[in-house]
Write a protein that holds these residues in place. Structure first.
Motif, short mmCIF file in Angstrom:
data_model
loop_
_atom_site.label_atom_id
_atom_site.label_comp_id
_atom_site.label_asym_id
_atom_site.label_seq_id
_atom_site.Cartn_x
_atom_site.Cartn_y
_atom_site.Cartn_z
N GLN A 60 40.79 32.63 19.75
CA GLN A 60 40.40 31.87 20.86
C GLN A 60 41.76 31.50 21.75
O GLN A 60 41.51 31.40 23.04
CB GLN A 60 40.00 30.39 20.00
N GLU A 61 42.81 31.59 21.05
CA GLU A 61 44.01 31.46 21.91
C GLU A 61 44.54 32.60 22.92
O GLU A 61 44.84 32.34 23.93
CB GLU A 61 45.12 31.02 21.01
N ILE A 62 44.23 33.82 22.23
CA ILE A 62 44.40 34.91 23.05
C ILE A 62 43.60 34.96 24.13
O ILE A 62 43.92 35.15 25.46
CB ILE A 62 44.33 36.23 22.27
N ARG A 63 42.17 34.60 24.04
CA ARG A 63 41.28 34.50 25.20
C ARG A 63 41.72 33.64 26.30
O ARG A 63 41.40 33.79 27.50
CB ARG A 63 39.94 34.21 24.72
N LEU A 64 42.48 32.67 25.86
CA LEU A 64 42.96 31.49 26.87
C LEU A 64 44.36 31.85 27.42
O LEU A 64 44.69 30.86 28.11
CB LEU A 64 42.55 30.12 26.42
N ALA A 65 44.90 32.70 26.99
CA ALA A 65 46.09 33.23 27.15
C ALA A 65 46.52 33.38 28.97
O ALA A 65 45.72 34.13 29.52
CB ALA A 65 46.86 34.09 26.69
N GLY A 66 47.14 32.63 29.53
CA GLY A 66 47.29 33.02 31.03
C GLY A 66 46.22 32.25 31.64
O GLY A 66 46.07 32.29 33.02
N MET A 67 45.64 31.12 31.01
CA MET A 67 44.58 30.14 31.90
C MET A 67 45.64 29.06 32.47
O MET A 67 45.69 28.10 31.70
CB MET A 67 43.63 29.76 31.10
N PHE A 68 45.97 29.15 33.58
CA PHE A 68 46.83 27.90 34.13
C PHE A 68 46.12 27.01 35.23
O PHE A 68 46.78 26.16 35.98
CB PHE A 68 48.08 28.62 34.98
N TYR A 223 41.69 42.82 7.41
CA TYR A 223 40.80 42.37 8.46
C TYR A 223 41.46 42.50 9.54
O TYR A 223 42.58 42.67 9.72
CB TYR A 223 40.53 40.79 8.34
N SER A 224 40.54 42.86 10.61
CA SER A 224 40.92 43.30 11.87
C SER A 224 40.31 42.51 13.10
O SER A 224 38.88 42.39 12.91
CB SER A 224 41.27 44.76 12.31
N VAL A 225 40.82 42.38 14.11
CA VAL A 225 39.87 41.59 15.27
C VAL A 225 40.66 42.11 16.71
O VAL A 225 41.85 42.41 16.64
CB VAL A 225 39.93 40.19 15.22
N VAL A 226 39.68 42.28 17.51
CA VAL A 226 40.62 42.73 19.10
C VAL A 226 39.82 41.48 19.80
O VAL A 226 38.82 41.28 19.98
CB VAL A 226 39.99 43.90 19.37
N ALA A 227 40.79 40.88 20.45
CA ALA A 227 40.56 39.84 21.32
C ALA A 227 40.91 40.12 23.06
O ALA A 227 42.07 40.65 23.05
CB ALA A 227 41.28 38.56 20.97
N ALA A 228 40.02 40.07 23.77
CA ALA A 228 40.37 40.48 25.36
C ALA A 228 41.04 39.03 25.81
O ALA A 228 40.38 38.02 25.81
CB ALA A 228 39.09 40.97 25.89
N LEU A 229 42.02 39.57 26.89
CA LEU A 229 42.32 38.47 27.51
C LEU A 229 41.31 38.24 28.64
O LEU A 229 41.17 39.06 29.49
CB LEU A 229 43.72 38.49 28.18
N ARG A 230 41.04 36.76 28.93
CA ARG A 230 39.96 36.51 30.13
C ARG A 230 40.67 36.30 31.31
O ARG A 230 39.79 36.25 32.40
CB ARG A 230 39.10 35.42 29.56
N ASN A 231 41.88 36.10 31.31
CA ASN A 231 42.62 35.71 32.51
C ASN A 231 43.53 36.76 33.01
O ASN A 231 44.39 37.49 32.40
CB ASN A 231 43.34 34.53 32.32
N ARG A 232 43.62 36.79 34.57
CA ARG A 232 44.68 37.63 34.84
C ARG A 232 46.27 37.36 34.39
O ARG A 232 46.60 36.20 34.20
CB ARG A 232 44.83 37.53 36.59
N LEU A 233 46.98 38.35 34.47
CA LEU A 233 48.28 38.29 33.93
C LEU A 233 49.42 38.45 35.11
O LEU A 233 50.55 38.26 34.90
CB LEU A 233 48.70 39.41 32.80
N ASP A 234 48.98 38.59 36.18
CA ASP A 234 49.92 38.60 37.34
C ASP A 234 49.77 37.49 38.18
O ASP A 234 48.85 36.59 38.05
CB ASP A 234 49.50 39.93 38.28
#
Length: 234
Positions: A60-68, A223-234
């Motif tokens: 959940q936190e990775i998906r919201l990373a970069g959400m400013f 256990y493994s999981v892949v989380a995609a970033l939903r926000n632009r990083l630039d």
């Protein structure tokens, strides 16, 4: 002349005792096997619960990373330098870590490190702490989270609470790799890299977590999981 009724002889008695002992031993074996299965299943469920808790939280936190907020990063006045690195990592000295600058999901008792107040049209400004929004403004609370794996434990710290709090014990391994885009304007992951040279190209995070049962009742669970970033990083 009829023979009188006779009781069991020694041979019959020994045979009956042997058969009874076999039945008792079989019942004990079944009971022990059932108990062993229950104990191992219970230990496995405990590991699964720990993994589910930490991986769902991190996802959940990775998906919201970069959400400013509702405006892009260049539009935010007084944006701290941490905003330019919403996803980071470190390794060395016996520890591995993941750094996230992410939207505060509103957990009770949490305190944001920064708050972006914006009218979502043309103005946005970053503040330390949690100021109240003015008329026509929306508040976006943010935190910098640092997950650290060291000494068999996964720990969490923030700017507001720098002391590392233990989230999960009995961690055998904690591995990170990052889905990398081929170019800054792309969202397509072309490879995974455990040591990315350009963090601006990170588009997803893969976490592999291995937990061990301290009682040795069950094999190590991975256990493994892949989380995609939903926000632009630039």
């Amino acid at each position: 002349m009829t023979r009188p009724n006779e009781g069991f002889g020694l041979l019959e008695l020994l045979l009956a005792l042997a058969l009874g002992l076999v039945v008792v031993l079989a019942a004990i074996q079944v009971s022990l096997a059932t108990r062993s299965t229950y104990v191992s299943q219970y230990a496995s469920e405990l590991l699964q619960d720990d993994a589910r808790f930490i991986l769902s939280k991190m996802t959940q936190e990775i998906r919201l990373a970069g959400m400013f907020g509702c405006l892009s990063l260049p539009s935010i006045t007084d944006a701290p330098v941490d905003f330019s690195r919403p996803v980071g990592w470190f390794a060395g000295g016996g520890s591995t870590g993941l750094i996230l600058v992410t939207a505060d999901v509103g957990a009770q008792g949490s305190r944001p490190d920064w708050t972006v107040l914006s009218d979502c049209v043309e103005s946005a400004q970053a503040y330390a702490g949690s100021p109240r929004p003015g008329s026509g403004q929306i508040s976006f609370p943010l935190r910098r989270l640092t997950y650290t794996y060291e000494s068999g434990q996964l720990k969490l710290s923030t700017l507001a609470t720098p002391a590392k709090a233990v989230l999960v014990d009995n961690v055998r391994a904690f591995e990170l790799s990052f889905g990398m885009a081929g170019a800054s304007g792309s969202t397509v992951v072309t490879r995974y890299d455990s040591q990315p040279a350009d963090e601006s190209l990170i588009r997803s995070v893969r976490i592999v977590l291995t937990l061990q049962d301290p009682g040795g009742r069950v094999r190590d669970q991975t256990y493994s999981v892949v989380a995609a970033l939903r926000n632009r990083l630039d």
